[in-house]
Design an enzyme around this catalytic site. Structure first.
Site, short mmCIF file in Angstrom:
data_model
loop_
_atom_site.label_atom_id
_atom_site.label_comp_id
_atom_site.label_asym_id
_atom_site.label_seq_id
_atom_site.Cartn_x
_atom_site.Cartn_y
_atom_site.Cartn_z
N GLY A 178 -9.00 24.13 -2.46
CA GLY A 178 -9.85 24.90 -1.55
C GLY A 178 -10.16 26.29 -2.10
O GLY A 178 -9.30 26.94 -2.69
N TYR A 218 0.86 29.23 -8.23
CA TYR A 218 1.86 28.17 -8.37
C TYR A 218 3.12 28.65 -7.63
O TYR A 218 4.19 28.77 -8.21
CB TYR A 218 2.18 27.89 -9.84
CG TYR A 218 1.07 27.24 -10.64
CD1 TYR A 218 -0.03 26.65 -10.02
CD2 TYR A 218 1.13 27.19 -12.03
CE1 TYR A 218 -1.04 26.05 -10.77
CE2 TYR A 218 0.12 26.58 -12.78
CZ TYR A 218 -0.96 26.02 -12.14
OH TYR A 218 -1.95 25.42 -12.89
C1 FAD Z 1 -3.31 19.37 -7.79
C2 FAD Z 1 -3.48 20.85 -7.94
C3 FAD Z 1 -4.31 21.36 -8.93
C4 FAD Z 1 -4.50 22.72 -9.07
N1 FAD Z 1 -5.32 23.19 -10.06
C5 FAD Z 1 -5.50 24.53 -10.21
C6 FAD Z 1 -6.36 25.06 -11.22
O1 FAD Z 1 -6.98 24.33 -11.99
N2 FAD Z 1 -6.49 26.41 -11.31
C7 FAD Z 1 -5.81 27.26 -10.49
O2 FAD Z 1 -5.95 28.47 -10.61
N3 FAD Z 1 -4.99 26.78 -9.53
C8 FAD Z 1 -4.82 25.45 -9.37
N4 FAD Z 1 -3.98 24.99 -8.40
C9 FAD Z 1 -3.30 25.95 -7.52
C10 FAD Z 1 -4.20 26.38 -6.40
O3 FAD Z 1 -5.13 27.33 -6.86
C11 FAD Z 1 -3.39 27.01 -5.26
O4 FAD Z 1 -2.50 26.09 -4.75
C12 FAD Z 1 -4.32 27.55 -4.16
O5 FAD Z 1 -3.64 28.50 -3.39
C13 FAD Z 1 -4.83 26.42 -3.30
O6 FAD Z 1 -5.80 26.86 -2.40
P1 FAD Z 1 -6.08 25.97 -1.09
O7 FAD Z 1 -7.07 26.65 -0.26
O8 FAD Z 1 -6.33 24.56 -1.52
O9 FAD Z 1 -4.63 25.96 -0.46
P2 FAD Z 1 -4.02 26.35 0.97
O10 FAD Z 1 -2.71 25.62 0.96
O11 FAD Z 1 -4.95 26.07 2.08
O12 FAD Z 1 -3.79 27.90 0.86
C14 FAD Z 1 -2.97 28.51 -0.12
C15 FAD Z 1 -2.50 29.88 0.37
O13 FAD Z 1 -3.62 30.72 0.65
C16 FAD Z 1 -3.66 31.08 2.03
N5 FAD Z 1 -5.06 30.99 2.47
C17 FAD Z 1 -5.80 29.86 2.59
N6 FAD Z 1 -7.03 30.16 3.02
C18 FAD Z 1 -7.09 31.51 3.16
C19 FAD Z 1 -8.10 32.40 3.58
N7 FAD Z 1 -9.31 31.97 3.93
N8 FAD Z 1 -7.81 33.72 3.63
C20 FAD Z 1 -6.58 34.17 3.29
N9 FAD Z 1 -5.58 33.37 2.88
C21 FAD Z 1 -5.83 32.04 2.81
C22 FAD Z 1 -2.78 30.07 2.73
O14 FAD Z 1 -2.28 30.56 3.94
C23 FAD Z 1 -1.71 29.83 1.69
O15 FAD Z 1 -0.78 30.89 1.70
C24 FAD Z 1 -3.80 23.61 -8.22
C25 FAD Z 1 -2.96 23.10 -7.23
C26 FAD Z 1 -2.80 21.74 -7.07
C27 FAD Z 1 -1.89 21.21 -6.01
#
Ligand code: FAD
Ligand code: NAG
Ligand code: NAG
Ligand code: NAG
Ligand code: NAG
Length: 541
Positions: free
Chosen positions: A188, A484
């Site tokens: 996301g 991470y």
């Molecule tokens: C399979 C996988 C692949 C990945 N690949 C990459 C990669 O290629 N490059 C990279 O940099 N990272 C990568 N990541 C790590 C990823 O960037 C982080 O896990 C990121 O925080 C995920 O964002 P999310 O919105 O999906 O997660 P969420 O779990 O929804 O949010 C992560 C954190 O951010 C907070 N948050 C969410 N939305 C908001 C908002 N709108 N405002 C303020 N805070 C918010 C949440 O409360 C939580 O603390 C990967 C992770 C996984 C599991």
């Protein structure tokens, strides 16, 4: 006799029952459920109406629906176990004003909430609280508008959009624009941007967080702020200071970058037998961060085969912002040891390259990016990170191979730095891992089912390999990537108890000296620590 007398009594009781039940569901009553109070408050604070059937999910309302929504984007399956704390209810707004209202109402009613965009948090901080009970979940997955404006080379993106959706919307408008974001297309935007965000264009253009123009955010007072209104300090903190510490981001304005019409992708896999003297992997360590900025070669270390007959695989996944012929010349000059051939290379567009990195089968239509799902699926996993500043010697590599063969870890993903990453100063945004970094290591262990024994074994082994690696990686502080998340680095115990000494330890790992500036900004914008989680930036004690 006796017949007419009880009647008034019954009526009176009925009346009282009726009166009280009515009284109890009026929103002003203190005995109304917290959920009703919350929803009524949100209704009063938004001008856009919302149907409860598709925005409010509670176990008492429909437990299967509640679980379905809770599980929808949760990427690390270990945190969906029965024993894990669950939100009291889930609110899934359909309009920005309802996010703002959620904050105003949570604050007023003293409700603790978690906010989720793509659900990829390694430690599930976005939908599990270990420090607050009860808590609710505000799920932003329906706020996923992407507005691309090619004329100004920019786009506004809502947090619930996935990286894949963003890529698709850019490519819809232009074949020569892109954005330097991550590999896994189901991540996301909301969480990704808050940690800096890296991907295969980082050596050319830096992080996603280095390419932000503006932001829209709701602060702890429920106020809507943009870059001008919040000022440069808070704007700085949001681009890498970690999620959910300063406010809830409603949209990011990002700067698009140029990509060539044709770029080249390759995968070359070597077994340990084919690199017996470790010449290729040693050379990679020396040069991956020094190659031309257009070339990004990451390295995946794994093991294949069955028990007793396993072999190490080293997969070199390359992306070159140019044509095959030019790439061959660069490789012959700088990395001939890999033995790259024309046959290993495929020319494609930037949007097709995002499918390749995302793990989609060759030939998948680009519309798969709109499915918001990764072809690699979900996992029970434990992962953590390190940064490497000197090549790991042969002896060190052998210990890694041994652990891979023993099945103590499934995957190491090595991402090369250098290029633009070295040109940006350590304090430009909170993400400090810049010049002098050769590559980043992601350690990844997974297990197949919800099985406590395999889980605790894998977690123990990750800790073991982490301690084994200490001599070979950054130190003082031993750095780690905030996206991470790893709660084994320490955590805030609860709202009233932030262990500041511990916070300084994980704070230095993720942010080095930038942690101090983050604490100052937090103290200024959210002194009461309204936005908090296990590793949120604490205000000054
Ligand atoms: C399979 C996988 C692949 C990945 N690949 C990459 C990669 O290629 N490059 C990279 O940099 N990272 C990568 N990541 C790590 C990823 O960037 C982080 O896990 C990121 O925080 C995920 O964002 P999310 O919105 O999906 O997660 P969420 O779990 O929804 O949010 C992560 C954190 O951010 C907070 N948050 C969410 N939305 C908001 C908002 N709108 N405002 C303020 N805070 C918010 C949440 O409360 C939580 O603390 C990967 C992770 C996984 C599991
Ligand atoms: C509960 O939700 C499920 C979907 O998960 C749906 O099929 C079912 O009809 C719902 N039940 C009720 C009583 O609304
Ligand atoms: C081990 O695997 C190799 C190929 O992967 C195969 O040729 C060999 O026969 C296997 N040996 C055993 C003992 O299974
Ligand atoms: C990066 O650091 C090296 C020394 O470690 C230095 O020689 C070089 O000039 C630095 N590069 C930049 C762009 O600051
Ligand atoms: C949080 O801190 C308060 C006050 O110190 C304490 O009473 C409470 O038990 C703590 N809660 C948890 C979950 O540790």
């Amino acid at each position: 006799m006796g017949i007419s007398k009880p009647l008034p009594t019954i009526s009176c009781i009925l009346f009282l029952v009726l009166y009280f039940s009515l009284y109890c569901i009026t929103p002003t009553s203190s005995s109304a459920s917290i959920q009703d109070q919350f929803i009524n408050c949100v209704k009063r604070n938004t001008h856009v109406s919302f149907p409860l059937e598709t925005t409010l999910f509670a176990p008492a309302k429909n437990v299967s629906m509640f679980s379905q929504v809770l599980e929808s984007t949760a990427q690390n399956l270990q945190f969906l176990a029965k024993s894990m704390p669950k939100p009291g209810f889930i609110f899934r707004p359909i309009h920005e004003s309802q996010v703002q209202a959620s904050i105003i109402c949570s604050k007023k009613l003293g409700i603790h909430f978690r906010v989720r965009s793509g659900g990829h948090d390694f430690e599930a901080l976005s939908y599990v609280s270990r420090i607050e009970k009860p808590f609710i979940l505000i799920d932003l997955s329906k706020l996923r508008q992407v507005d691309v404006d090619i004329k100004t080379n920019s786009a506004w993106v809502q947090p619930g959009a996935t990286l894949g959706e963003l890529y698709y919307r850019i490519a819809e408008k232009s074949k020569v624009h892109g954005f330097p974001a991550g590999l896994c297309t189901s991540v996301g935007i909301g969480g990704y941007m808050t940690g800096g965000g890296y991907g295969s264009l980082m050596r050319k253009y830096g992080l996603a967080g280095d390419n932000v123009l503006d932001v829209k955010m709701v602060d702890a007072n429920g106020k809507l702020l943009d870059r001008t209104a919040m000022g440069e300090d808070l704007f700085w903190a949001l681009r890498g200071g970690g999620g959910a510490s300063f406010g809830i981001v409603l949209a990011w304005k990002i700067k698009l970058v140029p990509v060539p019409k044709t770029l080249t992708i390759f995968t070359v896999t070597k077994t340990l037998k084919q690199d017996a003297r470790l010449k290729i992997i040693s050379k990679w360590q020396q040069i991956a961060s020094k190659l031309v900025d257009e070339l990004h070669i990451r390295l995946l270390l794994g093991a294949v085969g069955n028990n007793g007959n396993k072999t190490i695989t080293m997969s070199y996944l390359g992306q070159f912002l140019g044509e095959k012929g030019t790439l061959m010349k660069v490789m012959e000059k700088d990395f001939p040891e890999l033995g790259l051939t024309q046959k290993d290379c495929t020319e494609m567009s930037w949007i097709e390259s995002t499918l390749f990195h995302g793990g989609f089968p060759t030939g998948s239509p680009i519309e798969v990016l709109l499915q918001r799902k990764s072809p690699l699926g979900k996992d029970y996993f434990k992962a953590t990170s390190d940064f490497v500043k000197e090549p790991i010697p042969v002896l060190g590599l052998k210990g890694i191979f041994k652990r891979l063969i023993e099945g103590k870890i499934e995957l190491l993903n090595w991402t090369p730095y250098g290029g633009m990453m070295s040109k940006i100063s350590e304090s430009a945004i909170p993400f400090p891992h810049r010049n002098g970094t050769l590559f980043k290591i992601l350690y990844y262990a997974n297990w197949l089912e919800n099985d406590k024994t395999s889980m605790s074994r894998k977690i123990k082994w990750i800790k073991e390999i982490y301690s084994y690696m200490a001599p070979y990686v950054s130190s003082n502080p031993r750095q780690a990537y905030v996206n991470y998340r790893d709660l084994d680095f320490g955590q805030n115990e609860n709202n009233s108890k932030v262990n500041f000494i511990e916070a300084k330890i994980w704070g230095a790992k993720y942010f080095k000296d930038n942690f101090n500036r983050l604490v100052k900004i937090k103290t200024k914008v959210d002194p009461d620590n309204f936005f908090r989680h296990e590793q949120s930036i604490p205000p000054m004690p």
